[in-house]
Write a protein that holds these residues in place. Sequence first.
Motif, short mmCIF file in Angstrom:
data_model
loop_
_atom_site.label_atom_id
_atom_site.label_comp_id
_atom_site.label_asym_id
_atom_site.label_seq_id
_atom_site.Cartn_x
_atom_site.Cartn_y
_atom_site.Cartn_z
N MET A 257 0.83 -1.20 0.00
CA MET A 257 0.00 0.00 0.00
C MET A 257 0.87 1.26 0.00
SD MET A 257 -2.94 1.13 2.75
CE MET A 257 -3.86 2.63 2.53
N MET A 258 0.53 2.23 -0.82
CA MET A 258 1.24 3.51 -0.90
C MET A 258 2.74 3.32 -1.16
SD MET A 258 -0.70 5.92 1.92
CE MET A 258 -0.50 4.84 3.34
N LYS A 259 3.05 2.41 -2.07
CA LYS A 259 4.45 2.14 -2.40
C LYS A 259 5.15 3.32 -3.05
CE LYS A 259 3.90 -2.87 -2.92
NZ LYS A 259 3.99 -4.03 -3.86
N HIS A 260 4.36 4.28 -3.54
CA HIS A 260 4.94 5.44 -4.22
C HIS A 260 5.51 6.47 -3.23
CE1 HIS A 260 0.85 6.51 -3.16
NE2 HIS A 260 1.12 7.79 -3.39
N LEU A 261 5.26 6.26 -1.91
CA LEU A 261 5.68 7.24 -0.90
C LEU A 261 6.88 6.76 -0.10
CD1 LEU A 261 2.18 8.27 0.53
CD2 LEU A 261 3.46 9.36 -1.32
N THR A 262 7.62 7.71 0.46
CA THR A 262 8.67 7.37 1.41
C THR A 262 8.01 6.87 2.70
OG1 THR A 262 8.76 9.54 2.49
CG2 THR A 262 10.10 9.25 0.49
N PRO A 263 8.74 6.11 3.53
CA PRO A 263 8.14 5.62 4.78
C PRO A 263 7.54 6.72 5.65
CG PRO A 263 10.21 4.49 4.37
CD PRO A 263 10.09 5.56 3.32
N LYS A 264 8.25 7.85 5.78
CA LYS A 264 7.75 8.94 6.62
C LYS A 264 6.51 9.59 6.00
CE LYS A 264 9.41 12.87 9.34
NZ LYS A 264 10.58 13.72 9.67
N THR A 265 6.49 9.69 4.67
CA THR A 265 5.34 10.29 4.00
C THR A 265 4.12 9.36 4.08
OG1 THR A 265 6.89 11.37 2.49
CG2 THR A 265 4.57 11.44 1.89
N LYS A 266 4.35 8.05 4.08
CA LYS A 266 3.24 7.10 4.27
C LYS A 266 2.55 7.36 5.59
CE LYS A 266 5.01 3.09 1.73
NZ LYS A 266 5.49 1.70 1.88
N GLU A 267 3.34 7.55 6.64
CA GLU A 267 2.77 7.83 7.96
C GLU A 267 1.98 9.13 7.93
OE1 GLU A 267 5.94 7.90 10.78
OE2 GLU A 267 6.57 5.83 10.40
N ALA A 268 2.52 10.14 7.24
CA ALA A 268 1.85 11.44 7.16
C ALA A 268 0.53 11.33 6.41
CB ALA A 268 2.75 12.46 6.49
N ALA A 269 0.48 10.47 5.40
CA ALA A 269 -0.74 10.32 4.59
C ALA A 269 -1.91 9.76 5.39
CB ALA A 269 -0.45 9.43 3.38
N LEU A 270 -1.61 9.13 6.52
CA LEU A 270 -2.66 8.54 7.35
C LEU A 270 -3.13 9.48 8.46
CD1 LEU A 270 -1.11 4.95 7.70
CD2 LEU A 270 -2.98 5.68 6.18
N LEU A 271 -2.54 10.66 8.54
CA LEU A 271 -2.93 11.63 9.56
C LEU A 271 -4.19 12.38 9.13
CD1 LEU A 271 0.65 13.09 10.24
CD2 LEU A 271 -0.59 11.43 11.66
N ASN A 272 -4.71 13.22 10.03
CA ASN A 272 -5.87 14.03 9.64
C ASN A 272 -5.42 15.12 8.67
OD1 ASN A 272 -5.03 16.46 11.10
ND2 ASN A 272 -5.66 15.43 12.98
N ASN A 273 -6.38 15.77 8.03
CA ASN A 273 -6.05 16.71 6.97
C ASN A 273 -5.14 17.85 7.42
OD1 ASN A 273 -7.58 15.16 5.31
ND2 ASN A 273 -9.17 16.69 4.90
#
Length: 296
Positions: free
Chosen positions: A1-17
Amino acid sequence: MMKHLTPKTKEAALLNNEERIRYLLTPKWIQYPRAEKIIKKMEDLMSYPTIDRMPNLLIVGSTNNGKTALIRHFEKNNSAYIRKDDDKLVVPVLLIQAPPEPDERSFYNKILEKLNVPIISSEKPDSKQRRIIFFFKEMNIKLLIIDEIHHVLSGSGHKQRLFLNVLKYLSNELKVSIVCAGIHDAFNVIQSDAQLANRFDNKILDTWVDNEDFYQLLINFEAFLPLKEPSMLIENSLATKILYRSEGLIGEITTILTLSTKLAIEKGKEKITHQILDSIDYKSPQDRKKSFRRFS
């Protein structure tokens, strides 16, 4: 899932807006080949053996095309530290901005201010110079970086020559390499002095064009945009539209992608589309110039 993102950005993508947008707006270094080559050159200068005529570097590029971001990134990666064996402060890289006019006193004050040492308003330039030489050696400074070097051209021919003589003197006395950065007018600054011109290698940050390097830049950018779905910026003519609107300037590319990602998050979308790109509140550099002329 979300392989296009860096590990840190993956975490950020799951945060609130709100938190996603805060992450988006936090400055990040996006790698690209031209910048990496210049960084390698600066690293080589830092480790260059001490000789009488140290080699120097001039970085030239259009406004908003990554010069300042590059040298600040380099400074951050070579930040000051306390040496363990003797508890001395070591400052590998000193980055300053050239004064608005080629004034020796202002130049020395900027260096002293960056070194966090007292500035004495009544102190003569030669005394400031001696203190600077002392602190450079005391702090083991290996590289002096001067941004916005084209400011030198704002002074008279006499002031320009005096300022360039100061640069030559410091280079000779300190035996450290100097990196200057500026717009294309910076060529004229260095070339106006034959001795300096012979010591400076030139590296140019050209504007971006439609090629593999540009596509790789977009891929690298996308890895830091906290959107759950890949936007595939290099496909569906998105790359062409981004390049055209940005006029090939990396600062403008950053603004376009940041505004587009922010709008996508606010609209509940998880990727950048043509519709998103067309909806952002953005004017190209040329459009901004036209607006300025209309109202001036």
